[in-house]
Enzyme design. Structure first.
Site, PDB file in Angstrom:
ATOM      1  CB  SER A   1     -63.259 -22.144  29.722  1.00 10.76           C
ATOM      2  OG  SER A   1     -63.056 -21.226  28.672  1.00 10.76           O
TER       3      SER A   1
ATOM      4  CE1 TYR B   1     -58.955 -19.538  32.181  1.00  9.82           C
ATOM      5  CE2 TYR B   1     -59.659 -20.251  30.012  1.00  9.82           C
ATOM      6  CZ  TYR B   1     -59.951 -19.724  31.255  1.00  9.82           C
ATOM      7  OH  TYR B   1     -61.261 -19.393  31.582  1.00  9.82           O
TER       8      TYR B   1
HETATM    9  P1  NAD Z   1     -62.789 -13.346  38.370  1.00  9.26           P
HETATM   10  O1  NAD Z   1     -61.367 -12.914  38.260  1.00  9.26           O
HETATM   11  O2  NAD Z   1     -63.871 -12.327  38.362  1.00  9.26           O
HETATM   12  O3  NAD Z   1     -62.999 -14.250  39.676  1.00  9.26           O
HETATM   13  C1  NAD Z   1     -62.069 -15.235  40.020  1.00  9.26           C
HETATM   14  C2  NAD Z   1     -62.321 -15.650  41.446  1.00  9.26           C
HETATM   15  O4  NAD Z   1     -61.329 -16.628  41.803  1.00  9.26           O
HETATM   16  C3  NAD Z   1     -62.179 -14.501  42.453  1.00  9.26           C
HETATM   17  O5  NAD Z   1     -63.123 -14.661  43.487  1.00  9.26           O
HETATM   18  C4  NAD Z   1     -60.766 -14.708  42.991  1.00  9.26           C
HETATM   19  O6  NAD Z   1     -60.587 -14.180  44.306  1.00  9.26           O
HETATM   20  C5  NAD Z   1     -60.705 -16.221  43.008  1.00  9.26           C
HETATM   21  N1  NAD Z   1     -59.349 -16.737  43.060  1.00  9.26           N
HETATM   22  C6  NAD Z   1     -58.306 -16.497  42.225  1.00  9.26           C
HETATM   23  N2  NAD Z   1     -57.218 -17.117  42.671  1.00  9.26           N
HETATM   24  C7  NAD Z   1     -57.570 -17.787  43.798  1.00  9.26           C
HETATM   25  C8  NAD Z   1     -56.876 -18.611  44.711  1.00  9.26           C
HETATM   26  N3  NAD Z   1     -55.576 -18.897  44.580  1.00  9.26           N
HETATM   27  N4  NAD Z   1     -57.565 -19.089  45.775  1.00  9.26           N
HETATM   28  C9  NAD Z   1     -58.881 -18.802  45.955  1.00  9.26           C
HETATM   29  N5  NAD Z   1     -59.575 -18.034  45.107  1.00  9.26           N
HETATM   30  C10 NAD Z   1     -58.926 -17.533  44.045  1.00  9.26           C
HETATM   31  O7  NAD Z   1     -62.979 -14.400  37.181  1.00  9.26           O
HETATM   32  P2  NAD Z   1     -64.282 -14.974  36.441  1.00  9.26           P
HETATM   33  O8  NAD Z   1     -64.258 -14.460  35.062  1.00  9.26           O
HETATM   34  O9  NAD Z   1     -65.492 -14.818  37.278  1.00  9.26           O
HETATM   35  O10 NAD Z   1     -63.862 -16.501  36.340  1.00  9.26           O
HETATM   36  C11 NAD Z   1     -64.434 -17.505  37.149  1.00  9.26           C
HETATM   37  C12 NAD Z   1     -64.215 -18.839  36.474  1.00  9.26           C
HETATM   38  O11 NAD Z   1     -64.890 -18.864  35.218  1.00  9.26           O
HETATM   39  C13 NAD Z   1     -62.736 -19.151  36.169  1.00  9.26           C
HETATM   40  O12 NAD Z   1     -62.487 -20.513  36.398  1.00  9.26           O
HETATM   41  C14 NAD Z   1     -62.617 -18.823  34.696  1.00  9.26           C
HETATM   42  O13 NAD Z   1     -61.594 -19.539  34.085  1.00  9.26           O
HETATM   43  C15 NAD Z   1     -63.981 -19.255  34.208  1.00  9.26           C
HETATM   44  N6  NAD Z   1     -64.373 -18.664  32.940  1.00  9.26           N
HETATM   45  C16 NAD Z   1     -64.488 -17.313  32.810  1.00  9.26           C
HETATM   46  C17 NAD Z   1     -64.886 -16.778  31.588  1.00  9.26           C
HETATM   47  C18 NAD Z   1     -65.071 -15.316  31.365  1.00  9.26           C
HETATM   48  O14 NAD Z   1     -65.291 -14.919  30.197  1.00  9.26           O
HETATM   49  N7  NAD Z   1     -65.029 -14.490  32.364  1.00  9.26           N
HETATM   50  C19 NAD Z   1     -65.138 -17.635  30.492  1.00  9.26           C
HETATM   51  C20 NAD Z   1     -64.991 -19.005  30.677  1.00  9.26           C
HETATM   52  C21 NAD Z   1     -64.615 -19.506  31.906  1.00  9.26           C
END
Ligand code: NAD
Length: 263
Positions: free
Chosen positions: A145, A158
């Site tokens: 991130s 985080y």
């Molecule tokens: P999201 O909530 O849409 O998806 C998260 C996924 O992780 C889902 O499929 C969920 O089922 C799975 N998950 C959560 N807990 C779990 C567990 N214990 N076991 C197995 N699966 C689990 O989130 P997102 O925004 O798509 O985030 C995905 C990644 O990208 C994360 O690591 C997040 O930190 C990172 N990220 C997101 C953003 C953003 O702006 N959305 C920015 C930077 C980084």
């Protein structure tokens, strides 16, 4: 669509939603078979599997490993060996967020964020590397991130996890430097997924603002482009990191963040 990754298997953790699902689609479009993981109801997950197979003509399987559980993770890597010939592309994407001042941060939330956003990648890499070394080619892509590079208040767990993930990326890149295995991190800025929508909803509720206003303010604070990064753009970067052109990209923490960390 191309066949650049035909015959490869990509495990994308947390791919039932958001960025993980987007990256799974991009890798499938290049011909990779996909092992999905993440939470969700059976009917929805079956529909995602069928869509990937129908659209891209690749195999799609699912393993419901809880990424807080090392034994589940080991079982998922074994499942990939048994069903899909092992993991060639590992995308460590599963992640959660929790927002509170450090002195109010619930201990169980700290533990969960560190387990899912950091330790799970240690376990997937630890379990998948022996098989990758036998094959002599692999890609490990850790979804960190902008918070792996800079901090924001109220996100202690985080930010600590994502900085840790960038560190883990560098160590694995060094340990695999003389092999055909590369390990890199992608550092997205704001992407409009369920994880971020929850933060927009909370901001609107806490500050008595409209969802649209809360969204604009969220972007304005951090992301100079004032536009969300898309899952398709992140998928494009993941596909590049899997290409031969990226053979010498090793240990990078590549931000795609509308200018967030340039400030
Ligand atoms: P999201 O909530 O849409 O998806 C998260 C996924 O992780 C889902 O499929 C969920 O089922 C799975 N998950 C959560 N807990 C779990 C567990 N214990 N076991 C197995 N699966 C689990 O989130 P997102 O925004 O798509 O985030 C995905 C990644 O990208 C994360 O690591 C997040 O930190 C990172 N990220 C997101 C953003 C953003 O702006 N959305 C920015 C930077 C980084």
């Amino acid at each position: 669509m191309s066949n650049a990754l035909k015959g490869k298997t990509a495990l994308v953790t947390g791919s039932t939603s958001g960025i993980g699902l987007g990256i799974a689609h991009s890798l499938a479009a290049e011909g990779a078979n996909i092992l999905l993981n993440g939470f969700g109801d059976t009917a929805t997950i079956d529909a995602v599997k069928q869509e990937i197979t129908a659209k891209f003509g690749v195999r799609a399987e699912y393993h419901g490993a809880d990424m807080t559980k090392p034994a589940d993770i080991a079982d998922m890597i074994q499942f990939a060996e048994d069903k899909l010939g092992g993991v060639d592309i590992l995308v460590n994407n599963a992640g959660i967020q929790y927002v509170a001042n450090v002195e109010d941060f619930p201990i169980e939330k700290w533990d969960a964020v560190i387990a899912i956003n950091l330790s799970s990648s240690f376990h997937t890499i630890r379990c998948a590397l022996p098989g990758m070394k036998k094959k002599g080619w692999a890609r490990i892509i850790n979804i960190a991130s902008a918070h792996g590079l800079v901090a924001s208040a109220q996100k202690s767990a985080y930010v600590a996890a994502k900085h840790g993930l960038v560190g883990l990326t560098k160590v694995v890149a060094l340990e695999t430097a003389k092999t055909g295995i590369t390990c890199n991190a992608i550092c997205p800025g704001w992407v409009l997924t369920p994880l971020v929508q929850k933060q927009i909803d909370a901001r609107a509720a806490n500050e008595g603002k409209s969802l649209e206003q809360a969204k604009i303010e969220l972007l304005s604070e951090k992301q100079p482009s004032l536009e969300f990064v898309t899952v398709e753009q992140l998928g494009g970067l993941a596909v590049f990191l899997c290409s031969d052109a990226a053979n010498q990209v090793r240990g990078a923490a590549w931000n795609m963040d509308g200018g967030w960390v340039a400030q």
